[in-house]
Design a protein around this motif. Structure first.
Motif, PDB file in Angstrom:
ATOM      1  N   PHE A  14      44.220 -39.010  14.535  1.00 23.17           N
ATOM      2  CA  PHE A  14      43.579 -38.085  13.604  1.00 23.17           C
ATOM      3  C   PHE A  14      44.633 -37.198  12.939  1.00 23.17           C
ATOM      4  N   LYS A  15      45.561 -36.689  13.742  1.00 24.52           N
ATOM      5  CA  LYS A  15      46.608 -35.815  13.195  1.00 24.52           C
ATOM      6  C   LYS A  15      47.454 -36.574  12.178  1.00 24.52           C
ATOM      7  N   LEU A  68      30.132 -30.829  18.267  1.00 19.20           N
ATOM      8  CA  LEU A  68      31.372 -30.088  18.019  1.00 19.20           C
ATOM      9  C   LEU A  68      32.446 -30.426  19.053  1.00 19.20           C
ATOM     10  N   LYS A  69      32.041 -30.590  20.307  1.00 18.21           N
ATOM     11  CA  LYS A  69      33.003 -30.970  21.348  1.00 18.21           C
ATOM     12  C   LYS A  69      33.621 -32.330  21.032  1.00 18.21           C
ATOM     13  N   LYS A  70      32.787 -33.274  20.590  1.00 20.67           N
ATOM     14  CA  LYS A  70      33.295 -34.602  20.240  1.00 20.67           C
ATOM     15  C   LYS A  70      34.243 -34.515  19.048  1.00 20.67           C
ATOM     16  N   GLN A  71      33.908 -33.683  18.067  1.00 24.87           N
ATOM     17  CA  GLN A  71      34.784 -33.519  16.909  1.00 24.87           C
ATOM     18  C   GLN A  71      36.125 -32.910  17.321  1.00 24.87           C
ATOM     19  N   ILE A  72      36.105 -31.975  18.259  1.00 21.14           N
ATOM     20  CA  ILE A  72      37.349 -31.376  18.757  1.00 21.14           C
ATOM     21  C   ILE A  72      38.194 -32.437  19.460  1.00 21.14           C
TER      22      ILE A  72
END
Length: 99
Positions: free
Chosen positions: A75-76, A63-67
């Motif tokens: 990504f944005k 989850l940290k990597k995905q954040i």
């Protein structure tokens, strides 16, 4: 006669002491086995909890990597293009009709 009675009482007392020792030994053995089983059960619970913690830590890292990825400009931009249909200035969008 008195000596026979004394000997008989002494034998009864010896038997009583032996019986008491056997009963105490059995009680101690039962208690020991029960405590060993309780400790084994507790150790299993501890190991299960440690495994759950390890799994949660691994999920947390993912989850940290995905954040981190979601906070990048690339990504944005990709999300704005894919989900919102935005384009860069000067780009031409071609829309194909659905068949």
């Amino acid at each position: 006669m008195k000596q026979k009675q004394t000997k008989k009482i002494r034998l009864n007392l010896d038997f009583f002491y032996q019986l008491a020792a056997v009963i105490v030994g059995i009680l101690l053995s039962v208690t020991l086995v029960r405590n060993v089983l309780i400790i084994a059960s507790a150790n299993k619970k501890i190991q299960k909890t440690k495994n759950e913690i390890l799994e949660l830590e691994q999920k947390n890292e993912i989850l940290k990597k995905q954040i981190e990825i979601a906070q990048t400009a690339e990504f944005k931009e990709k999300q704005a293009r894919d989900k919102l249909g935005f384009v860069k200035e000067g780009e031409v969008v071609i829309v194909l009709p659905d068949e």
